[in-house]
Structures are given as structure tokens and as C-alpha cells.
Design an enzyme around this catalytic site. Structure first.
Site, PDB file in Angstrom:
ATOM      1  N   SER A 133       0.830  -1.197   0.000  1.00 20.38           N
ATOM      2  CA  SER A 133       0.000   0.000   0.000  1.00 20.38           C
ATOM      3  C   SER A 133       0.875   1.262   0.000  1.00 20.38           C
ATOM      4  O   SER A 133       1.641   1.478  -0.932  1.00 20.38           O
ATOM      5  CB  SER A 133      -0.955  -0.043   1.198  1.00 20.38           C
ATOM      6  OG  SER A 133      -1.982   0.908   1.077  1.00 20.38           O
ATOM      7  N   ASP A 164      -9.190  -4.745  -5.831  1.00 17.78           N
ATOM      8  CA  ASP A 164      -8.701  -3.816  -4.809  1.00 17.78           C
ATOM      9  C   ASP A 164      -9.611  -2.585  -4.785  1.00 17.78           C
ATOM     10  O   ASP A 164      -9.632  -1.802  -5.725  1.00 17.78           O
ATOM     11  CB  ASP A 164      -7.262  -3.417  -5.134  1.00 17.78           C
ATOM     12  CG  ASP A 164      -6.576  -2.676  -3.996  1.00 17.78           C
ATOM     13  OD1 ASP A 164      -7.287  -2.034  -3.194  1.00 17.78           O
ATOM     14  OD2 ASP A 164      -5.337  -2.734  -3.917  1.00 17.78           O
ATOM     15  N   HIS A 173      -7.367  -5.725  -1.522  1.00 19.59           N
ATOM     16  CA  HIS A 173      -6.180  -4.931  -1.204  1.00 19.59           C
ATOM     17  C   HIS A 173      -5.208  -5.675  -0.283  1.00 19.59           C
ATOM     18  O   HIS A 173      -4.005  -5.602  -0.474  1.00 19.59           O
ATOM     19  CB  HIS A 173      -6.623  -3.628  -0.541  1.00 19.59           C
ATOM     20  CG  HIS A 173      -5.510  -2.658  -0.278  1.00 19.59           C
ATOM     21  ND1 HIS A 173      -4.817  -2.022  -1.292  1.00 19.59           N
ATOM     22  CD2 HIS A 173      -4.963  -2.205   0.889  1.00 19.59           C
ATOM     23  CE1 HIS A 173      -3.885  -1.223  -0.767  1.00 19.59           C
ATOM     24  NE2 HIS A 173      -3.964  -1.325   0.544  1.00 19.59           N
TER      25      HIS A 173
END
Length: 451
Positions: free
Chosen positions: A240, A334, A369
Site C-alpha cells: 500500500s 482492490d 487490497h
């Protein structure tokens, strides 16, 4: 007991293992075609209970063998040897938007595996199990050392494998939720890497305003200068926001020269400038918060904040400046980050600059994600920090619509690895890139060892 007073026998082997190792669950001494429920239960360090369960029917010999028999219902279906782990979810009545993350990696994740008569979906506490086994799942194998890092202005934790070294190194950076997250680095050390989990998003916003290139360069040098680390074999690993850090310092820092980079669920479209802090970059992203949406459960869909991917090269990392092998891991569902569009744009940029031969992309349909170490429970959303200036009342942030695909992102009709194998694939990629990582065997990890 089952019929005629025969006591069912439940075995789980190995009962103590690394977190990413499979176990084999077998139930014997059952009547033929007996319906049973296998159930797993774990109490987290936050005192929340998590569970998973599968419905099985014993074979003609009165056995259930999880690695070859299908579950016909429950939190998972089909032949899923590790379904009792990856499909865990908070028990009914739990707090909303929970995420299971191990904090104290020097202690095991304790999971109780039980077998119940009949096909059950609730009320496990009110029933007496036919048999139960307590298992331990570890992130740190025997001999791995944990070292607190507080020197040179750097805060982190270094995990060192047993043995004389030198070991290939990994600088491990998690996302914008902040805190020092150690379990992935501990697991990497259990596979032969000297891995340092780096804290770079602090609770103190004033501190975050000081975190920039000098901080990351100091962390890289600290790992590079350690006597047990092979200085020319250091990888950067980011998830991330950590991907933003990895790509930025790889492209623009003169001091950080990694052997390879692994980027999970991230983007190049929010780069950190040479004189910028992480706080400034985060503030720039949050200024676009109005572009975020919410789903039917009022969870934030953050991915639109980065869209469309800018064409202006000054607004993103110049991928042509990347000179080491780069592995991108992308979940195609995601909902938190524009990882798919970012990966496509990074590929196009590298094709134009002639360094696309350095790029490998693993893309998984249905995965969200949070792509984490194998067999861990995956969440579709969790509570996170949100800008205080908004008047929206949101319950959390959406990671992906269906958490099952983050654990089992398989492609129809293709021999494509499932997502629980992603970290294993990443390990193999890093081994090949870092050269002779000397991963430990199961025998030297656990046999004849006591914790």
C-alpha cells in the site's frame, strides 16, 4: 461419542508449525457417512474470537481427511486443506470491521480444532465437541532473533535467522495505517532472510512531518552495515503506502540501491519528493478525499482518490529510473487503492523507457487490497483513520468485495497459483533475485526443538 461407544479420534499434524505451513486434519473412528462439522476457534490478542467451520461426511471407513475430502458447507466449500485457517471470521456478535493481526510474534497463534456431530453453523459453545486438538501457529521459528532498532533516528525491529550469515536482507514497510507491524518480517526471517520491519508512520503527526528520504536512507544503511547481512543483496518490500515509499526511494535516492523490489497493492501515482515528508504526501492524497465513495454498508471505497492516473510525469514516480528487478502483486478487486490501473501504467512507462524486462506482475482476479502471508484470515474491510474534516460517518474502509478471493484468487481454466501462495511465490522470486537465501527446512525449524 458416536454409535456403539466408539470415541472419534481427531489428529492435526503438525500441531506446531510456522504460520505459512500446511497442517493435515483427519478424523477417524466415525460411523460411515456420518455428518460432522470441523470447527476452528482462536482468541486474538484483542480478546476477540475468530472461527471457521466446514461440513463433512465421513467415508466408508469412517474417516474425514481434510486435504482430500470436500466441505459441503460452512465458511468454505470444496477441498480446502487450510480452510479452517484462511476462512476464519469474527464470531457472531463481535465488534465490526475487525482485522486479525499478530502483535506479539514471540508467542504463537493458538487455534483449537474441534469436531462436532452433525452439520452445525452456530451454537458451538453450547455443544460438547466429539474431540478437540490445540494447535500452535508461529511466525518466528526456533533460533530466529528479534532485535529492537532505535539507533540513528530509525525505529524498527530486525529479525535474524539462526546461523552465521551473511543473509540476504529485506527492508519491510507496511501501509498508511501506521504502527510497527512485525509478523511478516518475522516469517521472512524464518525462511532465511534478515528482515527489518520499519516504523515510518507514527501516531505523532509532528514526527511524521520529519520522515523523508534521510530516514529511509538511514534504515537502508543500518541494514546494509549489519555484519550478518549481505550488503549487496537487500530487497525492499512494501504494501500500500509502503509501495509509494519503495518506488520513490528506488527511483530517486542516491543512497538506496536495492537488489530487487516487491510491491504489493500499491501505486506510483503519489510519489514522495526528495525534500518531502511522508506526512506531506499523505496530506496531498487526503486532499482528494471527496473523490472517495461509500458502499451499501457505508464503507469507504478509496481507490477513486488516485484516479485517473495522471499523465504528467511530475505527478508520479518516473518508472524509467528503476534499475533493479521489480515484482508487482495486484488484487484485481482492490477497492482501497488503484493498484490495477497503476500496474498497467507502470508497465506502459517501463515499456517506453526500455526497462520493462525488469518488471514481473502477478495479478489475481477477485483478490482485494490486503494480500498477506498464506493461510491468514482475510478481511473485506476494516476500521481505519479517516480525515477529520469530513462530515461523512463511515464504518470503515473497503479492501475488496469478497475476502475469500484474497485467500483463493484462482483463475478459471488456468493453472494459476492461488493467493494463499502469493507470499511463497514472492519468497521464491526474492530468493532467485537475492541469490542463495538458504531457506530453512521444516526439520531444522521444528523437529527436536522446544519453545
Amino acid at each position: 461419542m458416536c454409535q456403539m461407544g466408539v470415541i472419534p479420534v481427531l489428529t492435526v499434524k503438525p500441531w506446531r508449525a510456522l504460520f505459512d505451513e500446511k497442517f493435515h486434519v483427519v478424523v477417524g473412528n466415525l460411523p460411515p457417512t456420518q455428518e460432522v462439522t470441523l470447527h476452528s476457534l482462536h482468541q486474538s490478542e484483542d480478546t476477540d474470537y475468530w472461527e471457521a467451520f466446514g461440513h463433512y461426511v465421513s467415508d466408508a471407513q469412517g474417516r474425514v481427511t481434510v486435504f482430500k475430502d470436500p466441505s459441503v458447507g460452512g465458511t468454505y466449500e470444496g477441498v480446502e486443506p487450510m480452510g479452517l485457517m484462511w476462512s476464519m471470521r469474527p464470531i457472531p456478535g463481535s465488534r465490526p470491521e475487525l482485522r486479525l493481526r499478530k502483535k506479539e510474534v514471540h508467542t504463537p497463534m493458538v487455534v483449537t480444532i474441534s469436531v462436532y456431530r452433525g452439520h452445525m453453523s452456530q451454537g458451538f459453545r453450547e455443544q460438547v465437541a466429539l474431540a478437540s486438538v490445540v494447535t500452535e501457529r508461529w511466525y518466528m521459528s526456533p533460533g530466529v532473533r528479534r532485535v529492537d532498532i532505535t539507533e540513528g533516528g530509525v525505529t524498527g525491529t530486525l529479525f535474524l535467522p539462526p546461523g552465521p550469515g551473511p543473509f540476504p536482507g529485506v527492508l519491510d514497510m507496511w501501509g498508511g495505517s501506521g504502527g510497527l507491524v512485525e509478523y511478516r518480517a518475522a516469517l521472512l526471517a524464518s525462511h532465511g532472510f534478515a528482515a527489518m520491519a520499519l516504523l515510518y508512520v507514527f501516531p505523532d503527526q509532528n514526527k511524521n512531518a520529519t520522515i523523508g528520504y534521510p530516514y529511509f536512507e538511514a534504515a537502508f544503511r543500518l541494514l546494509q552495515d549489519h555484519p550478518l547481512v549481505a550488503a549487496d543483496r537487500i530487497a525492499l518490500l512494501g504494501l500500500s503506502l509502503g509501495v509509494t515509499v519503495v518506488l520513490s526511494i528506488t527511483a530517486y535516492s542516491e543512497a538506496v540501491k536495492p537488489r530487487c523490489c516487491v510491491c504489493i497493492s500499491g501505486s506510483h501515482a503519489c510519489r514522495i519528493g526528495a525534500t518531502q515528508s511522508v506526512a506531506e504526501t499523505s496530506q496531498g492524497i487526503h486532499k482528494k478525499y471527496a473523490k472517495a465513495r461509500t458502499d451499501e454498508e457505508n464503507r469507504i471505497i478509496w481507490r477513486d482518490v488516485l484516479l485517473p492516473i495522471p499523465e504528467d510525469i511530475d505527478l508520479k514516480v518516473e518508472m524509467g529510473r528503476v534499475t533493479c528487478p521489480l515484482l508487482l502483486v495486484v488484487g484485481q478487486d482492490d477497492q482501497n487503492w488503484a493498484a490495477v490501473e497503476s500496474a498497467d501504467d507502470m508497465k506502459e512507462m517501463m515499456e517506453r523507457t526500455g526497462n520493462s524486462h525488469l518488471l514481473t506482475t502477478l495479478s489475481y482476479p477477485g483478490a482485494g487490497h490486503l494480500i498477506e502471508p498464506p493461510y491468514g484470515p482475510h478481511c473485506s474491510g476494516h476500521a481505519v483513520w479517516r480525515p477529520q474534516q469530513t462530515s461523512r460517518r463511515c464504518t470503515g474502509r473497503l479492501m475488496g468485495k469478497d475476502s475469500r478471493f484474497s485467500a483463493r484468487a484462482s483463475l478459471s481454466q488456468c493453472q494459476t497459483p492461488c493467493a494463499v501462495q502469493i507470499v511463497s511465490i514472492v519468497l521464491r522470486q526474492m530468493v532467485s533475485l537475492l541469490c542463495k537465501a538458504r531457506p530453512l527446512t521444516d526439520q531444522c525449524r521444528w523437529n527436536h526443538c522446544s519453545i
